[in-house]
Design a protein around this motif. Structure first.
Motif, mmCIF file in Angstrom:
data_model
loop_
_atom_site.group_PDB
_atom_site.id
_atom_site.type_symbol
_atom_site.label_atom_id
_atom_site.label_comp_id
_atom_site.label_asym_id
_atom_site.label_seq_id
_atom_site.Cartn_x
_atom_site.Cartn_y
_atom_site.Cartn_z
ATOM 1 N N LEU A 1 29.582 40.521 46.178
ATOM 2 C CA LEU A 1 30.485 40.367 45.475
ATOM 3 C C LEU A 1 31.093 41.929 45.898
ATOM 4 C CD1 LEU A 1 30.943 39.065 42.579
ATOM 5 C CD2 LEU A 1 31.784 37.717 45.143
ATOM 6 N N ARG A 2 32.170 42.151 46.290
ATOM 7 C CA ARG A 2 33.048 43.533 47.068
ATOM 8 C C ARG A 2 33.790 43.912 45.098
ATOM 9 N NH1 ARG A 2 36.335 40.542 51.013
ATOM 10 N NH2 ARG A 2 35.642 41.352 53.119
ATOM 11 N N PRO A 3 34.059 45.105 44.748
ATOM 12 C CA PRO A 3 34.522 45.351 43.260
ATOM 13 C C PRO A 3 35.489 44.087 43.002
ATOM 14 C CG PRO A 3 34.383 47.131 44.673
ATOM 15 C CD PRO A 3 33.777 46.126 45.462
ATOM 16 N N GLY A 4 35.564 43.321 42.734
ATOM 17 C CA GLY A 4 36.741 42.946 41.911
ATOM 18 C C GLY A 4 36.762 41.570 42.192
ATOM 19 N N GLY A 5 35.966 40.853 43.111
ATOM 20 C CA GLY A 5 35.556 39.740 43.292
ATOM 21 C C GLY A 5 34.797 38.923 42.290
ATOM 22 N N PHE A 6 35.068 38.084 42.401
ATOM 23 C CA PHE A 6 34.110 36.718 41.159
ATOM 24 C C PHE A 6 33.424 36.265 41.394
ATOM 25 C CE2 PHE A 6 39.338 37.471 41.968
ATOM 26 C CZ PHE A 6 39.521 37.985 40.440
ATOM 27 N N PHE B 1 28.830 43.944 35.780
ATOM 28 C CA PHE B 1 30.206 42.822 35.965
ATOM 29 C C PHE B 1 30.608 42.814 34.883
ATOM 30 C CE2 PHE B 1 25.837 41.536 36.131
ATOM 31 C CZ PHE B 1 25.774 40.223 34.682
ATOM 32 N N ARG B 2 31.101 41.847 34.818
ATOM 33 C CA ARG B 2 32.312 41.285 33.085
ATOM 34 C C ARG B 2 31.964 39.451 33.327
ATOM 35 N NH1 ARG B 2 38.370 42.295 31.979
ATOM 36 N NH2 ARG B 2 39.126 41.985 34.295
ATOM 37 N N TYR C 1 29.865 25.982 32.171
ATOM 38 C CA TYR C 1 30.634 27.462 33.688
ATOM 39 C C TYR C 1 30.786 28.800 33.095
ATOM 40 C CZ TYR C 1 32.425 23.705 36.136
ATOM 41 O OH TYR C 1 32.735 22.588 37.163
ATOM 42 N N VAL C 2 30.572 29.478 33.973
ATOM 43 C CA VAL C 2 30.300 31.127 33.697
ATOM 44 C C VAL C 2 30.669 31.880 34.707
ATOM 45 C CG1 VAL C 2 29.327 33.331 33.522
ATOM 46 C CG2 VAL C 2 27.975 31.104 32.201
ATOM 47 N N ILE C 3 32.184 32.550 34.587
ATOM 48 C CA ILE C 3 33.308 32.793 35.454
ATOM 49 C C ILE C 3 32.704 35.109 35.286
ATOM 50 C CG2 ILE C 3 35.832 33.279 36.312
ATOM 51 C CD1 ILE C 3 34.564 30.307 36.079
ATOM 52 N N LEU C 4 32.603 35.247 35.984
ATOM 53 C CA LEU C 4 32.256 36.562 36.842
ATOM 54 C C LEU C 4 33.005 37.220 37.633
ATOM 55 C CD1 LEU C 4 28.047 36.261 35.962
ATOM 56 C CD2 LEU C 4 29.996 36.745 34.015
ATOM 57 N N GLN C 5 32.873 38.564 37.220
ATOM 58 C CA GLN C 5 33.848 39.497 37.535
ATOM 59 C C GLN C 5 33.202 41.188 38.209
ATOM 60 O OE1 GLN C 5 38.361 40.850 36.339
ATOM 61 N NE2 GLN C 5 38.749 40.759 38.768
ATOM 62 N N ARG C 6 33.079 41.608 38.692
ATOM 63 C CA ARG C 6 31.874 42.614 39.497
ATOM 64 C C ARG C 6 33.285 43.959 40.008
ATOM 65 N NH1 ARG C 6 29.326 44.598 45.054
ATOM 66 N NH2 ARG C 6 29.469 47.161 43.782
#
Length: 293
Positions: free
Chosen positions: A182-187, A269-270, A287-292
């Motif tokens: 992922l790019r920064p801000g990617g999911f 990530f969060r 489901y798990v949704i993460l953001q870098r």
């Protein structure tokens, strides 16, 4: 019977040790054998499996809502997507109905027949690069080779994949690869099959596992590891792991630790969301949704 009691009973009857987060549960030869059974299943049953896998998952709508709330312009942006375990590309067809800009997809799977079945309906806005990849073999042999170029993707997904990956250690590696891509801000969007929530599937898993272990001379399985069959097909097995929330927590902790060790500037990530959806009871996928960051 409660869900926890149902899971414990199913595990105990098959005679497996309670060691869900053991990092190296099986020798490499057994991991390859389990993976080969799954590969053979998809090679043999690709057509019948694909027919039953055309509609989008209900959970994808909620997952898209979660990431769109974080980035309202997402649907209109050019997107780079990594789909690990792409199957017949139905997530790409879902994206085609939820995006307006160009979408470049890198799709990985070891069943080319499934992927070929899904290419025809794709939107002209899509650029698709399909790579036939044995993911388990890649993880066993290519410790330093990423599945995708690090830091290049807006969205990285693994749907219907994690339950086919033997051992906690390899599941950790898959998640690490998704975050690193992922790019920064990617999911990163990931599903974990919780089939023991369904008493019917739990009973089938118990019976099929006993038969498959005997037929293929497999050792005792770790907790929440099973074999499942397919419809009325005989002597067809696929490795399937039920992933409870406690293991998801442990996986995410291990991924963050692994990323910190692998990068001088760690791609932290969060967790944005975790929810259940899909199947008749509405709780068969977690489901798990993460953001870098």
């Amino acid at each position: 019977m409660s869900r926890a009691a149902n899971e414990s009973t199913a595990a105990a009857r098959v005679g497996r040790p309670h060691d869900a987060a053991h990092p190296n549960a099986y020798p490499a030869a057994v991991v390859r054998q389990l993976s080969a059974l799954t590969t053979e299943f998809y090679a043999r049953e690709a057509a019948s499996f694909s027919v039953t896998r055309q509609a989008p998952w209900h959970g994808w709508e909620k997952a898209w809502e979660v990431i769109s709330e974080q980035r309202p312009s997402l649907a209109a942006e050019p997107l780079a997507v990594l789909d690990v375990g792409c199957g017949n590309l139905r997530f790409e067809r879902f994206l085609a109905t939820h995006t307006r800009g160009p979408v470049a997809v890198c799709a990985l799977d070891n069943c080319t027949a499934l992927a070929e079945d899904g290419t025809a309906p794709l939107s002209e806005r899509f650029t698709l690069e399909f790579q036939e990849t044995d993911l388990v073999e890649h993880l066993l042999n290519n410790h330093g080779t990423p599945l995708a170029n690090p830091g290049t993707c807006d969205i990285a997904v693994a749907f219907g994949l994690m339950h086919h990956v033997p051992t906690f250690a390899l599941r950790t590696r898959i998640l690490q690869e998704l975050i690193s891509a992922l790019r920064p801000g990617g999911f990163a969007l990931v599903s974990f099959w919780q089939f023991l929530n369904d008493p019917r599937l739990a009973a089938k898993a118990e019976a099929v596992t006993a038969a498959g272990r005997a037929e293929h001379n497999l050792p005792l399985f770790q907790e929440n590891d099973f074999l499942l069959g397919w419809q009325e097909a005989e002597r067809v097995y696929r490795f399937c792991h039920h992933t409870p929330d406690a293991e998801i927590d442990a996986l995410l902790a291990n991924v963050q630790q692994a990323l910190a060790q692998a990068h001088s500037s760690s791609p932290t990530f969060r967790e944005l969301a975790r929810f259940s959806a899909d199947g008749k009871p509405g709780n068969l996928n977690r489901y798990v949704i993460l953001q870098r960051h």
